[in-house]
Design a protein around this motif. Structure first.
Motif, PDB file in Angstrom:
ATOM      1  N   UNK A  52       1.139  -1.192  -0.191  1.00 53.80           N
ATOM      2  CA  UNK A  52      -0.021  -0.079   0.043  1.00 53.80           C
ATOM      3  C   UNK A  52       0.769   1.221   0.036  1.00 53.80           C
ATOM      4  N   UNK A  53       0.260   2.294  -0.406  1.00 54.08           N
ATOM      5  CA  UNK A  53       1.215   3.515  -0.710  1.00 54.08           C
ATOM      6  C   UNK A  53       1.248   4.367   0.434  1.00 54.08           C
ATOM      7  N   UNK A  54       0.455   4.615   1.431  1.00 52.52           N
ATOM      8  CA  UNK A  54       0.295   5.600   2.717  1.00 52.52           C
ATOM      9  C   UNK A  54       0.360   6.859   1.895  1.00 52.52           C
ATOM     10  N   UNK A  55      -0.469   7.116   0.921  1.00 56.04           N
ATOM     11  CA  UNK A  55      -0.559   8.259   0.299  1.00 56.04           C
ATOM     12  C   UNK A  55      -2.343   8.803   0.464  1.00 56.04           C
ATOM     13  N   UNK A  75      -6.232   8.033   3.794  1.00 55.93           N
ATOM     14  CA  UNK A  75      -4.618   8.063   3.594  1.00 55.93           C
ATOM     15  C   UNK A  75      -4.198   6.690   3.142  1.00 55.93           C
ATOM     16  N   UNK A  76      -5.027   5.728   2.744  1.00 55.71           N
ATOM     17  CA  UNK A  76      -4.675   4.349   2.487  1.00 55.71           C
ATOM     18  C   UNK A  76      -3.686   3.384   3.337  1.00 55.71           C
ATOM     19  N   UNK A  77      -3.741   3.749   4.643  1.00 54.90           N
ATOM     20  CA  UNK A  77      -2.821   3.028   5.400  1.00 54.90           C
ATOM     21  C   UNK A  77      -3.626   2.061   6.269  1.00 54.90           C
ATOM     22  N   UNK A  78      -3.605   0.763   6.214  1.00 52.65           N
ATOM     23  CA  UNK A  78      -4.442  -0.132   6.651  1.00 52.65           C
ATOM     24  C   UNK A  78      -4.344  -0.184   8.254  1.00 52.65           C
ATOM     25  N   UNK A  79      -3.418   0.251   8.713  1.00 53.31           N
ATOM     26  CA  UNK A  79      -3.274   0.115  10.070  1.00 53.31           C
ATOM     27  C   UNK A  79      -3.155   1.423  11.017  1.00 53.31           C
ATOM     28  N   UNK A  98     -10.147  -0.588   6.715  1.00 54.22           N
ATOM     29  CA  UNK A  98     -10.366   0.081   5.223  1.00 54.22           C
ATOM     30  C   UNK A  98      -9.997   1.428   5.353  1.00 54.22           C
ATOM     31  N   UNK A  99      -9.266   1.684   4.370  1.00 47.15           N
ATOM     32  CA  UNK A  99      -8.621   2.992   4.471  1.00 47.15           C
ATOM     33  C   UNK A  99      -8.879   3.806   2.968  1.00 47.15           C
ATOM     34  N   UNK A 100      -9.896   3.246   2.145  1.00 46.28           N
ATOM     35  CA  UNK A 100     -10.459   4.008   0.967  1.00 46.28           C
ATOM     36  C   UNK A 100     -11.899   4.036   0.937  1.00 46.28           C
ATOM     37  N   UNK A 101     -12.402   4.916   0.251  1.00 44.63           N
ATOM     38  CA  UNK A 101     -13.673   5.089  -0.142  1.00 44.63           C
ATOM     39  C   UNK A 101     -13.986   5.297  -1.548  1.00 44.63           C
ATOM     40  N   UNK A 102     -14.590   4.264  -2.349  1.00 40.05           N
ATOM     41  CA  UNK A 102     -13.981   4.168  -3.756  1.00 40.05           C
ATOM     42  C   UNK A 102     -15.180   4.121  -4.452  1.00 40.05           C
ATOM     43  N   UNK A 114     -30.587  13.976   3.638  1.00 47.90           N
ATOM     44  CA  UNK A 114     -29.075  14.332   3.617  1.00 47.90           C
ATOM     45  C   UNK A 114     -28.127  13.287   3.808  1.00 47.90           C
ATOM     46  N   UNK A 115     -28.565  11.847   3.769  1.00 48.60           N
ATOM     47  CA  UNK A 115     -27.667  10.752   4.044  1.00 48.60           C
ATOM     48  C   UNK A 115     -27.059  10.384   2.696  1.00 48.60           C
ATOM     49  N   UNK A 116     -25.634  10.326   2.801  1.00 50.43           N
ATOM     50  CA  UNK A 116     -24.703   9.917   1.824  1.00 50.43           C
ATOM     51  C   UNK A 116     -24.362   8.295   2.067  1.00 50.43           C
ATOM     52  N   UNK A 117     -24.664   7.623   1.032  1.00 56.15           N
ATOM     53  CA  UNK A 117     -24.355   6.149   1.158  1.00 56.15           C
ATOM     54  C   UNK A 117     -22.908   5.717   0.654  1.00 56.15           C
ATOM     55  N   UNK A 118     -22.180   4.975   1.444  1.00 55.82           N
ATOM     56  CA  UNK A 118     -20.987   4.635   0.749  1.00 55.82           C
ATOM     57  C   UNK A 118     -20.528   3.361   1.504  1.00 55.82           C
ATOM     58  N   UNK A 119     -19.542   2.602   0.700  1.00 52.52           N
ATOM     59  CA  UNK A 119     -18.882   1.351   1.331  1.00 52.52           C
ATOM     60  C   UNK A 119     -17.421   1.375   1.500  1.00 52.52           C
ATOM     61  N   UNK A 120     -16.793   0.854   2.329  1.00 51.44           N
ATOM     62  CA  UNK A 120     -15.283   1.118   2.596  1.00 51.44           C
ATOM     63  C   UNK A 120     -14.719  -0.056   1.846  1.00 51.44           C
ATOM     64  N   UNK A 121     -13.425   0.160   1.677  1.00 51.62           N
ATOM     65  CA  UNK A 121     -12.432  -0.370   0.975  1.00 51.62           C
ATOM     66  C   UNK A 121     -11.193  -0.713   1.388  1.00 51.62           C
ATOM     67  N   UNK A 122     -10.693  -2.201   1.357  1.00 52.91           N
ATOM     68  CA  UNK A 122      -9.193  -2.436   1.915  1.00 52.91           C
ATOM     69  C   UNK A 122      -8.152  -1.750   1.034  1.00 52.91           C
ATOM     70  N   UNK A 123      -6.965  -1.675   1.511  1.00 51.07           N
ATOM     71  CA  UNK A 123      -5.988  -1.138   1.072  1.00 51.07           C
ATOM     72  C   UNK A 123      -4.563  -2.083   0.963  1.00 51.07           C
ATOM     73  N   UNK A 124      -4.809  -3.477   1.148  1.00 51.44           N
ATOM     74  CA  UNK A 124      -3.809  -4.027   0.903  1.00 51.44           C
ATOM     75  C   UNK A 124      -4.174  -5.294  -0.276  1.00 51.44           C
ATOM     76  N   UNK A 125      -3.273  -5.418  -1.117  1.00 46.62           N
ATOM     77  CA  UNK A 125      -3.506  -5.932  -2.277  1.00 46.62           C
ATOM     78  C   UNK A 125      -2.532  -7.257  -2.654  1.00 46.62           C
TER      79      UNK A 125
END
Length: 201
Positions: free
Chosen positions: A20-23, A45-49, A84-88, A97-108
């Motif tokens: 992962x890139x930590x960016x 920030x794409x950091x999984x921990x 999870x460190x991305x919203x993709x 006013x509810x915004x819906x989303x799912x979270x996403x991992x950053x270890x590939x």
């Protein structure tokens, strides 16, 4: 204090061996909420921990940005647990006013057994009230699946998600239950970066 994204990331040493890139990055498709006249996007920030996720509000009239509360802090994600460190996906409004989303991992391509052993189970379904900043966590609909793309059918109230390996999710927002989840039938390959919804028929 206002978040200083790039300065915070720059403190983390680059390690080419990491998957992962930590960016800080923005991968979601922004949503517009007409009652406020503002746009909403996400940043992570794409950091999984030591990850951080924000919904970001942009006011085109004042040309100002505002971060809503940090998602993992609001969820109470334990220290040391993989996050999870991305919203993709596509950011859709449904039910006011509810915004819906799912979270996403950053270890590939996927977390290791040691990552799951920290208590991580998979991507969450969330709604964020952009007026109050309140976050509602509907949990992990399917263990060991994370969601690089999602979209809401706002006519029917269905959250659709696609997993990293082509898993497909249809989740009923009204009943908060799975309609269908798993791999598509044989010979159907679902790409994990796009979705089209016909809200007319």
């Amino acid at each position: 204090a206002k978040p200083r994204f790039f300065s915070e990331s720059s403190k983390k040493p680059a390690d080419p061996s990491l998957a992962y890139s930590r960016e800080w990055s923005n991968w979601s498709q922004a949503g517009y909420y007409q009652p406020t006249g503002k746009f909403y996007s996400t940043v992570g920030d794409t950091d999984p921990y030591d990850g951080h996720l924000y919904v970001v509000e942009y006011d085109p009239k004042t040309k100002t940005l505002r971060c809503l509360p940090e998602i993992h802090k609001m969820l109470g994600t334990p220290a040391g647990q993989m996050k999870d460190a991305k919203l993709h996906g596509y950011l859709d409004f449904y039910n006011g006013p509810n915004l819906w989303l799912c979270t996403y991992w950053t270890i590939y391509p996927e977390p290791a057994e040691g990552d799951y052993a920290t208590g991580y189970e998979g991507g969450h379904i969330l709604s964020v009230n952009v007026l109050t900043g309140d976050i509602t966590d509907y949990g992990v609909p399917a263990k060991r699946i994370s969601w690089p793309y999602h979209r809401v059918d706002t006519k029917r109230g269905i959250m659709y998600g696609v997993g990293f390996f082509g898993e497909f999710l249809a989740w009923d927002i009204k009943t908060q239950s799975i309609i269908w989840c798993g791999y598509p039938p044989k010979d159907i390959t679902w790409w994990w970066r796009a979705m089209m919804i016909d809200e007319v028929s």
